[in-house]
Each structure stands twice: as C-alpha cells, then as structure tokens.
Design a protein around this motif. Structure first.
Motif, PDB file in Angstrom:
ATOM      1  N   HIS A   1       2.272 -63.138  49.482  1.00  0.00           N
ATOM      2  CA  HIS A   1       3.351 -63.977  48.946  1.00  0.00           C
ATOM      3  C   HIS A   1       4.295 -64.424  50.059  1.00  0.00           C
ATOM      4  O   HIS A   1       4.714 -65.585  50.101  1.00  0.00           O
ATOM      5  CB  HIS A   1       4.111 -63.192  47.875  1.00  0.00           C
TER       6      HIS A   1
ATOM      7  N   ASN B   1      -1.080 -68.492  42.777  1.00  0.00           N
ATOM      8  CA  ASN B   1      -1.470 -68.677  44.179  1.00  0.00           C
ATOM      9  C   ASN B   1      -2.384 -69.881  44.357  1.00  0.00           C
ATOM     10  O   ASN B   1      -2.227 -70.676  45.288  1.00  0.00           O
ATOM     11  CB  ASN B   1      -2.171 -67.421  44.698  1.00  0.00           C
TER      12      ASN B   1
ATOM     13  N   ARG C   1      -0.189 -57.831  47.994  1.00  0.00           N
ATOM     14  CA  ARG C   1       0.319 -59.002  47.296  1.00  0.00           C
ATOM     15  C   ARG C   1       1.636 -59.501  47.872  1.00  0.00           C
ATOM     16  O   ARG C   1       1.873 -60.698  47.937  1.00  0.00           O
ATOM     17  CB  ARG C   1       0.439 -58.685  45.801  1.00  0.00           C
TER      18      ARG C   1
ATOM     19  N   LEU D   1       3.887 -59.834  40.975  1.00  0.00           N
ATOM     20  CA  LEU D   1       3.438 -59.093  42.149  1.00  0.00           C
ATOM     21  C   LEU D   1       3.128 -57.629  41.867  1.00  0.00           C
ATOM     22  O   LEU D   1       2.655 -56.910  42.751  1.00  0.00           O
ATOM     23  CB  LEU D   1       4.497 -59.185  43.261  1.00  0.00           C
TER      24      LEU D   1
ATOM     25  N   LEU E   1       5.904 -70.753  43.547  1.00  0.00           N
ATOM     26  CA  LEU E   1       6.060 -69.465  44.229  1.00  0.00           C
ATOM     27  C   LEU E   1       7.063 -68.565  43.512  1.00  0.00           C
ATOM     28  O   LEU E   1       6.926 -67.334  43.545  1.00  0.00           O
ATOM     29  CB  LEU E   1       6.488 -69.685  45.686  1.00  0.00           C
TER      30      LEU E   1
ATOM     31  N   LEU F   1      -0.998 -63.891  38.852  1.00  0.00           N
ATOM     32  CA  LEU F   1      -0.704 -64.093  40.273  1.00  0.00           C
ATOM     33  C   LEU F   1      -1.766 -64.964  40.925  1.00  0.00           C
ATOM     34  O   LEU F   1      -1.452 -65.870  41.708  1.00  0.00           O
ATOM     35  CB  LEU F   1      -0.630 -62.738  40.977  1.00  0.00           C
TER      36      LEU F   1
ATOM     37  N   ALA G   1       4.950 -66.996  40.979  1.00  0.00           N
ATOM     38  CA  ALA G   1       4.097 -65.979  41.599  1.00  0.00           C
ATOM     39  C   ALA G   1       4.876 -64.690  41.843  1.00  0.00           C
ATOM     40  O   ALA G   1       4.343 -63.591  41.664  1.00  0.00           O
ATOM     41  CB  ALA G   1       3.522 -66.509  42.917  1.00  0.00           C
ATOM     42  N   ALA G   2       6.133 -64.825  42.212  1.00  0.00           N
ATOM     43  CA  ALA G   2       6.949 -63.650  42.523  1.00  0.00           C
ATOM     44  C   ALA G   2       7.134 -62.731  41.325  1.00  0.00           C
ATOM     45  O   ALA G   2       7.395 -61.535  41.487  1.00  0.00           O
ATOM     46  CB  ALA G   2       8.314 -64.082  43.055  1.00  0.00           C
TER      47      ALA G   2
ATOM     48  N   HIS H   1       2.820 -67.249  51.971  1.00  0.00           N
ATOM     49  CA  HIS H   1       2.957 -68.495  51.217  1.00  0.00           C
ATOM     50  C   HIS H   1       4.362 -69.065  51.393  1.00  0.00           C
ATOM     51  O   HIS H   1       4.540 -70.285  51.548  1.00  0.00           O
ATOM     52  CB  HIS H   1       2.665 -68.256  49.733  1.00  0.00           C
TER      53      HIS H   1
END
Length: 233
Positions: free
Chosen positions: A191, A146, A187, A135, A128, A142, A131-132, A194
């Motif tokens: 996020h 995810n 997004r 964004l 994560l 991304l 992923a951040a 998640h």
C-alpha cells in the motif's frame, strides 16, 4: 459431420450478431432482441444461438441478464480482449506476467503524471483510501482496490490500447494476482508503494512516477521469485 459443421455455424452466427449490434447503432447497455426473436431472425435453433451468445458473453461483447434479456456489453468496442479460457499459470509464467507488467506499466505511470488533473487525481486518491480500509485480512476487497489503482493509472496515461492491455492482463490473471498478494504478504508495504506512485503522479513528476512504479513491481517480483524458489516449509 455435425461436429465439424457446428463450430463453423457458430462462428458465422457470432459475426452476424456483431453485425446486428454495429449496424443497428447499439451502444453498451442497450437491450437486444430476445433469444426467440434472434433464433427466428437468423433461422437457427435456440441451442445453436445460445452457443454463439455464450461466446460473445465470454469476451464481454454482450451480457445475458437472467430474467431481463440480452444487452450489449461494455467490452463491445475493445481492441484487446482477455482470453476467458486461460489456464492457471505455472510459477515461471507468473514471473513472466510480472516481467510484462514491469515493461508496460512504468511508462504509463509517467504518462499519467503528465496528463492527470483534478478529478482524475481525486479518483486515484479515493481508490487508495478504499484500499487502506482493507489492510487487515480483507484480501478480496484489497485485491480489487489494488487492481483498480493499476487499471486507473493505465487509463490516465491516455492510450486506450495500452490501457486495454493492462486491463486484460489483470482480468485474465486475476487469480494469479490474488495469489501474488498472498505470497507477497506485506499489505502495508504494498500500500505504501502505491502511495509513493500516487504522490509522484499528483506532483506531475513523470520520472519519479515511472521509477516508483518500476520499483514497486520489481519489488513484488523479487519477493515472489524468492518464495517460488524457496517455499516456506
């Protein structure tokens, strides 16, 4: 006549290749004999062999590395295999895909909350964190992060068959999942949901992990359903 016989020969050859891998004790990453050696061993032409190899490669049982050779693939021991010939899904099927995920993934999140410890939790946090960093328009990266989060959560549940079911759904329907990300088009909200799932798993709260995973997927489905029924003009 050849059009009838050829698939039968290819089927038999595929099974013989799998027998060669299993009886030879080969593991994922092990190198197999060359195409020429395999053609001689099985007494078939190179084109016929390559057809069988392509079928095995499509399921991940082998990997054909250009200039290097043939290797046992990472999916050789999978129970559930993705279908590499799957066509693009229609809108109604896209919603069915999300329905399937709503049924399968929330209980797996609960199981992960009961089982995950230490390094497992750190791995989810790293996913994560990655992923951040994507964004603001890097949708390919991304999407990958995810999907890694959902796969990892399923894996931590400890049921290899259900993990493979989730992995197969996400692999086969990768294009649809990327489309879902674009249609959902929030997004940060995705996020944050998640992260809510992760916090419940880290806390070992199985009930909350299941509820938050279900709410997340249901939220996505609601948005996608609205967009499909009322597309922007």
């Amino acid at each position: 006549m050849s059009e009838v016989t050829r698939p039968t020969l290819s089927d038999a050859l595929t099974e013989r290749m799998l027998d060669l891998i299993r009886t030879g004790g080969h593991r994922p990453g092990d190198r197999l004999p060359s195409t020429r050696e395999l053609s001689q061993r099985f007494a078939v032409t190179t084109p016929t062999l390559r057809e069988a190899l392509r079928r095995l490669e499509a399921t991940g049982a082998i990997e054909m590395r250009h200039g290097s050779g043939i290797y046992v693939g990472p999916a050789i021991e999978r129970i559930v295999l993705p279908n590499p010939n799957m066509r693009e899904m229609a809108g109604a099927q896209l919603l069915e895909l999300l329905d399937a995920r709503i049924v399968i993934e929330p209980p797996l999140a609960a199981m992960a909350a009961r089982r995950a410890r230490g390094d497992d939790l750190a791995a989810l946090e790293r996913v994560l964190a990655e992923a951040a960093t994507h964004l603001r328009g890097e949708d390919a990266e991304l999407h990958e992060a995810n999907m890694t989060f959902h796969r990892a959560t399923a894996r931590l549940a400890g049921n290899s068959v259900l993990h493979e079911v989730v992995d197969s759904l996400l692999t086969v329907h990768g294009p649809e999942q990327r489309e879902i990300l674009q249609i959902f088009d929030d997004r940060r909200r995705d996020h944050d949901e998640h992260h809510a799932i992760l916090r419940a798993i880290v806390a070992g709260d199985a009930t909350a992990a299941e509820e938050r995973m279900r709410a997340h997927l249901a939220d996505v489905k609601t948005v996608i359903e609205q967009r499909l029924h009322h597309p922007p003009k």
